[in-house]
Motif scaffolding. Structure first.
Motif, PDB file in Angstrom:
ATOM      1  N   THR A  73       0.853  -1.186   0.000  1.00 41.56           N
ATOM      2  CA  THR A  73       0.000   0.000   0.000  1.00 41.56           C
ATOM      3  C   THR A  73       0.893   1.242   0.000  1.00 41.56           C
ATOM      4  OG1 THR A  73      -0.191   0.447   2.389  1.00 41.56           O
ATOM      5  CG2 THR A  73      -1.661  -1.221   1.478  1.00 41.56           C
ATOM      6  N   THR A  74       0.385   2.281  -0.564  1.00 45.85           N
ATOM      7  CA  THR A  74       1.122   3.552  -0.539  1.00 45.85           C
ATOM      8  C   THR A  74       0.164   4.725  -0.688  1.00 45.85           C
ATOM      9  OG1 THR A  74       2.855   4.870  -1.598  1.00 45.85           O
ATOM     10  CG2 THR A  74       1.552   3.479  -3.055  1.00 45.85           C
ATOM     11  N   ASN A  75       0.544   5.824  -0.063  1.00 43.80           N
ATOM     12  CA  ASN A  75      -0.209   7.063  -0.271  1.00 43.80           C
ATOM     13  C   ASN A  75       0.356   7.825  -1.460  1.00 43.80           C
ATOM     14  OD1 ASN A  75      -1.618   6.447   2.035  1.00 43.80           O
ATOM     15  ND2 ASN A  75      -0.436   7.807   3.359  1.00 43.80           N
ATOM     16  N   TYR A  76       1.547   7.423  -1.888  1.00 37.82           N
ATOM     17  CA  TYR A  76       2.242   8.186  -2.933  1.00 37.82           C
ATOM     18  C   TYR A  76       2.767   7.256  -4.018  1.00 37.82           C
ATOM     19  CZ  TYR A  76       2.148  11.370   0.997  1.00 37.82           C
ATOM     20  OH  TYR A  76       1.731  12.131   2.061  1.00 37.82           O
ATOM     21  N   LYS A  77       1.916   6.923  -4.924  1.00 38.55           N
ATOM     22  CA  LYS A  77       2.350   5.994  -5.981  1.00 38.55           C
ATOM     23  C   LYS A  77       3.489   6.601  -6.803  1.00 38.55           C
ATOM     24  CE  LYS A  77       0.520   3.310  -9.853  1.00 38.55           C
ATOM     25  NZ  LYS A  77      -0.554   3.174 -10.829  1.00 38.55           N
ATOM     26  N   ASP A  78       3.437   7.932  -6.967  1.00 37.74           N
ATOM     27  CA  ASP A  78       4.449   8.581  -7.796  1.00 37.74           C
ATOM     28  C   ASP A  78       5.838   8.551  -7.163  1.00 37.74           C
ATOM     29  OD1 ASP A  78       3.415  10.163  -5.800  1.00 37.74           O
ATOM     30  OD2 ASP A  78       3.860  12.041  -6.832  1.00 37.74           O
ATOM     31  N   ARG A  79       5.910   8.232  -5.894  1.00 39.55           N
ATOM     32  CA  ARG A  79       7.229   8.161  -5.253  1.00 39.55           C
ATOM     33  C   ARG A  79       7.818   6.753  -5.309  1.00 39.55           C
ATOM     34  NH1 ARG A  79       6.421  11.508   0.345  1.00 39.55           N
ATOM     35  NH2 ARG A  79       5.649  13.437  -0.584  1.00 39.55           N
ATOM     36  N   LEU A  80       7.088   5.839  -5.891  1.00 37.97           N
ATOM     37  CA  LEU A  80       7.570   4.458  -5.860  1.00 37.97           C
ATOM     38  C   LEU A  80       8.649   4.212  -6.900  1.00 37.97           C
ATOM     39  CD1 LEU A  80       4.302   2.377  -5.366  1.00 37.97           C
ATOM     40  CD2 LEU A  80       5.997   3.060  -3.668  1.00 37.97           C
ATOM     41  N   ASP A  81       9.524   3.321  -6.537  1.00 39.18           N
ATOM     42  CA  ASP A  81      10.566   2.879  -7.437  1.00 39.18           C
ATOM     43  C   ASP A  81       9.919   2.236  -8.668  1.00 39.18           C
ATOM     44  OD1 ASP A  81      12.616   1.283  -8.597  1.00 39.18           O
ATOM     45  OD2 ASP A  81      13.719   1.514  -6.715  1.00 39.18           O
ATOM     46  N   PRO A  82      10.368   2.609  -9.867  1.00 40.40           N
ATOM     47  CA  PRO A  82       9.772   2.020 -11.071  1.00 40.40           C
ATOM     48  C   PRO A  82       9.851   0.492 -11.078  1.00 40.40           C
ATOM     49  CG  PRO A  82      11.216   3.826 -11.648  1.00 40.40           C
ATOM     50  CD  PRO A  82      11.373   3.624 -10.173  1.00 40.40           C
ATOM     51  N   ALA A  83      10.839  -0.061 -10.370  1.00 37.51           N
ATOM     52  CA  ALA A  83      10.952  -1.525 -10.334  1.00 37.51           C
ATOM     53  C   ALA A  83       9.694  -2.154  -9.757  1.00 37.51           C
ATOM     54  CB  ALA A  83      12.156  -1.929  -9.495  1.00 37.51           C
ATOM     55  N   LEU A  84       9.064  -1.415  -8.843  1.00 41.23           N
ATOM     56  CA  LEU A  84       7.840  -1.929  -8.223  1.00 41.23           C
ATOM     57  C   LEU A  84       6.638  -1.835  -9.158  1.00 41.23           C
ATOM     58  CD1 LEU A  84       7.661  -0.624  -4.576  1.00 41.23           C
ATOM     59  CD2 LEU A  84       6.846  -2.813  -5.370  1.00 41.23           C
ATOM     60  N   LEU A  85       6.714  -0.882 -10.060  1.00 39.72           N
ATOM     61  CA  LEU A  85       5.563  -0.613 -10.921  1.00 39.72           C
ATOM     62  C   LEU A  85       5.660  -1.331 -12.258  1.00 39.72           C
ATOM     63  CD1 LEU A  85       5.365   3.223 -10.236  1.00 39.72           C
ATOM     64  CD2 LEU A  85       3.999   1.422  -9.198  1.00 39.72           C
ATOM     65  N   ARG A  86       6.815  -1.957 -12.479  1.00 35.29           N
ATOM     66  CA  ARG A  86       7.040  -2.646 -13.744  1.00 35.29           C
ATOM     67  C   ARG A  86       5.890  -3.616 -14.043  1.00 35.29           C
ATOM     68  NH1 ARG A  86      11.855  -6.428 -13.372  1.00 35.29           N
ATOM     69  NH2 ARG A  86      10.190  -7.948 -13.525  1.00 35.29           N
ATOM     70  N   PRO A  87       5.447  -3.684 -15.323  1.00 32.85           N
ATOM     71  CA  PRO A  87       4.356  -4.614 -15.638  1.00 32.85           C
ATOM     72  C   PRO A  87       4.708  -6.027 -15.181  1.00 32.85           C
ATOM     73  CG  PRO A  87       4.872  -3.268 -17.537  1.00 32.85           C
ATOM     74  CD  PRO A  87       5.905  -2.947 -16.504  1.00 32.85           C
ATOM     75  N   GLY A  88       3.737  -6.689 -14.629  1.00 31.88           N
ATOM     76  CA  GLY A  88       3.961  -8.065 -14.189  1.00 31.88           C
ATOM     77  C   GLY A  88       4.408  -8.171 -12.745  1.00 31.88           C
ATOM     78  N   ARG A  89       4.767  -7.035 -12.157  1.00 35.83           N
ATOM     79  CA  ARG A  89       5.242  -7.111 -10.772  1.00 35.83           C
ATOM     80  C   ARG A  89       4.052  -7.112  -9.810  1.00 35.83           C
ATOM     81  NH1 ARG A  89      11.198  -5.911 -10.185  1.00 35.83           N
ATOM     82  NH2 ARG A  89      11.405  -8.052  -9.473  1.00 35.83           N
ATOM     83  N   MET A  90       3.330  -6.043  -9.791  1.00 37.86           N
ATOM     84  CA  MET A  90       2.080  -6.007  -9.034  1.00 37.86           C
ATOM     85  C   MET A  90       0.972  -6.188 -10.070  1.00 37.86           C
ATOM     86  SD  MET A  90       2.456  -5.456  -5.751  1.00 37.86           S
ATOM     87  CE  MET A  90       3.800  -6.601  -5.716  1.00 37.86           C
ATOM     88  N   ASP A  91       0.251  -7.280  -9.972  1.00 40.18           N
ATOM     89  CA  ASP A  91      -0.678  -7.618 -11.048  1.00 40.18           C
ATOM     90  C   ASP A  91      -1.820  -6.620 -11.187  1.00 40.18           C
ATOM     91  OD1 ASP A  91       0.359 -10.401 -11.766  1.00 40.18           O
ATOM     92  OD2 ASP A  91       0.138 -10.511  -9.605  1.00 40.18           O
TER      93      ASP A  91
END
Ligand SMILES: Nc1ncnc2c1ncn2[C@@H]1O[C@H](COP(=O)(O)OP(=O)(O)OP(=O)(O)O)[C@@H](O)[C@H]1O
Length: 483
Positions: A383-401
């Motif tokens: 969970t996060t309040n700030y998606k824009d602060r997340l490391d792109p590695a976390l947002l990479r397609p296939g990582r969090m479905d």
């Protein structure tokens, strides 16, 4: 014979016998005899005799068509372990027990146990798992020596319980029994076990151990205020996930699913985690990364999680703030976010440390690699309040479905809260509130808090309306000040 001395019931019984005698004399075909016999049995035989006759007829018919008996032994062939199918079949049959139809019943009371163990005593000594009628964990099941029927896809099966459980179907249904009926029983029992499971929440300590306690969070998808379409899509996704064991196996992927819940504080991310936990009936593992000092501790924690569990890391952006929002000083030492003078986010670096030696890449690698293959049917939620602060590695397609946005309280979400708190779906203030909710940003947490202030619906809604008006006023004043 003086008919006036014969009881009315005997009279009608006699008439029925005469009528059937006449009909039998004129019946020309086997089918006609069969129809007649069924009608006679229905009207003339007492319940117990009729059941016995039905059982005998079906037994004879099965014999005629060629029966196939499937013996489900209590123990595995080597005699050392329980046969899981035996337990499943008995648990399934317990859900089918009709206390009014069985001559003898095995009666027990289920002891509730914690945890994920599927083998957790459903039905106690009798092996049933249903609270079939009596409440209080009472379980009825078939007693040794008794028999029961079941119908699946129109085919009739017959169970007899002795040292083993013997299931008999017409031989022509052999493929159906093996291919669909037995898997149906297993799925049915697993689903019932899932629903019955008492839940625990585990927290990680800094020694690398999990500590469990009862999980009694009351949030469900019904109580969750959320855009209905978004809510439905999360529920559908979870349903799909649960059903896809074979699918994941076929495509060669670990049976796990990742969700990233994001949105402003107080919009219900934790409540959604609770709703998902209660829906799936999986235990919750709340990983506090600030307690994890090294990758090996993380590895230990993650691999010691059992199947059918949920891993949650709340505020994932804060866990890696030293990297994401901090930076390296000239000496190469990690600077904490709150020590930095500038608010500008530092370039993300997935290898950075959160504790002495735990890295984001370590976490992601475990989640994708080792951890994902060390168990099955697992959910991971960040969970996060700030998606824009997340490391792109976390947002990479296939990582969090699935990325799920939890937003401010809209009209539909508000209606859920109003219904939950006051059981109302209409009120004279609603039209104004609907308009205000479209104009101001208010979190479901704020709305809940206002609704809790009074038990009187009119007072509570009036208070909330004033709160929304003030918010709107403040917004307009702010906008005017900026102009
Ligand atoms: N969507 C919602 N539906 C129902 N209740 C909600 C919702 N959002 C918030 N609430 C209420 O507000 C309280 C706080 O919400 P919650 O902790 O779930 O929000 P959050 O987004 O996780 O907040 P944070 O980011 O600060 O952790 C909840 O206990 C609940 O009473």
């Amino acid at each position: 014979m003086d008919l006036s001395t014969v009881p009315a019931s005997s009279l009608s019984y006699g008439k029925a016998v005469d009528a059937y005698k006449k009909a039998a004399a004129t019946a020309a075909t086997v089918t006609a005899y069969a129809v007649l016999a069924r009608g006679m049995a229905r009207e003339l035989l007492p319940d117990e005799l009729r059941d016995a006759a039905r059982w005998a007829a079906s037994f004879l018919l099965r014999g005629a068509a060629g029966a196939r008996a499937f013996v489900i032994r209590r123990y595995e062939d080597d005699g050392r372990g329980d046969n899981a199918l035996f337990k499943d079949a008995r648990a399934y049959l317990a859900t089918k027990v009709d206390p009014h139809a069985m001559p003898r019943l095995c009666l027990s009371r289920r002891r509730r146990r914690r945890g994920n163990d599927d083998d957790d005593g459903y039905g106690g000594a009798c092996g049933g798992h249903a609270d079939n009628g009596g409440g209080g964990g009472q379980v009825l099941s078939m007693e040794v020596g008794d028999s029961m029927d079941d119908v699946f896809e129109g085919a009739e099966g017959h169970y007899k319980e002795a040292a083993s459980l013997e299931l008999t179907f017409d031989a022509e249904h052999t493929d159906m029994v093996l291919g669909r009926y037995i898997p149906f029983i297993t799925a049915n029992v697993e689903e019932a076990r899932r629903r019955e499971r008492t839940l625990q929440i585990f927290s990680s300590d800094n020694g690398g151990s999990w500590h469990g306690s009862s999980y009694l969070h009351p949030a469900t998808f019904d109580t969750l205020a959320m855009e209905p379409v978004r809510k439905r899509s999360v529920v559908a996704d979870l349903d799909r996930f649960l059903k896809r064991k074979e699918y994941y196996r076929r495509i060669g992927k670990a049976w796990k699913r990742g969700y990233l819940l994001y949105g402003p504080p107080g919009t219900g991310k934790s409540s959604l985690v609770a709703a998902m936990t209660n829906y799936l009936r999986f235990n919750l593992y709340d990983l506090d990364l600030s307690n994890v000092n090294s990758n090996s501790t993380l590895q230990w924690l993650l691999t010691s999680m059992p199947d059918k569990s949920i891993l949650v890391v709340e505020d994932i952006d804060c866990c890696f703030s030293a990297r994401s929002r901090g930076g390296l000083d000239k000496s190469g030492v990690v600077q904490k976010a709150d020590e930095r003078t500038s608010d500008a986010p530092a370039p993300p670096n997935k290898d950075h440390l959160t504790g002495d030696g735990m890295t984001l890449s370590g976490l992601l690698n475990f989640v994708d690699g080792l951890w994902s293959t060390s168990g099955e049917e697992r959910i991971i939620i960040f969970t996060t309040n700030y998606k824009d602060r997340l490391d792109p590695a976390l947002l990479r397609p296939g990582r969090m479905d699935m990325h799920v946005y939890m937003g401010y309280c809209g009209w539909e979400a508000f209606k859920t809260l109003a219904e939950n708190y006051f059981l109302v779906d209409d009120h004279p203030l609603f039209p104004e509130m609907q308009k205000l909710l479209a104009e101001v940003e208010v979190t479901p947490a704020e709305v809940s808090e206002m609704l809790l202030r009074s038990e009187d619906v009119d007072v509570a809604l009036q208070g909330l309306t004033e709160f929304l008006r003030e918010k709107k006023q403040g917004k307009q004043t702010g906008e005017a000040g900026q102009a």
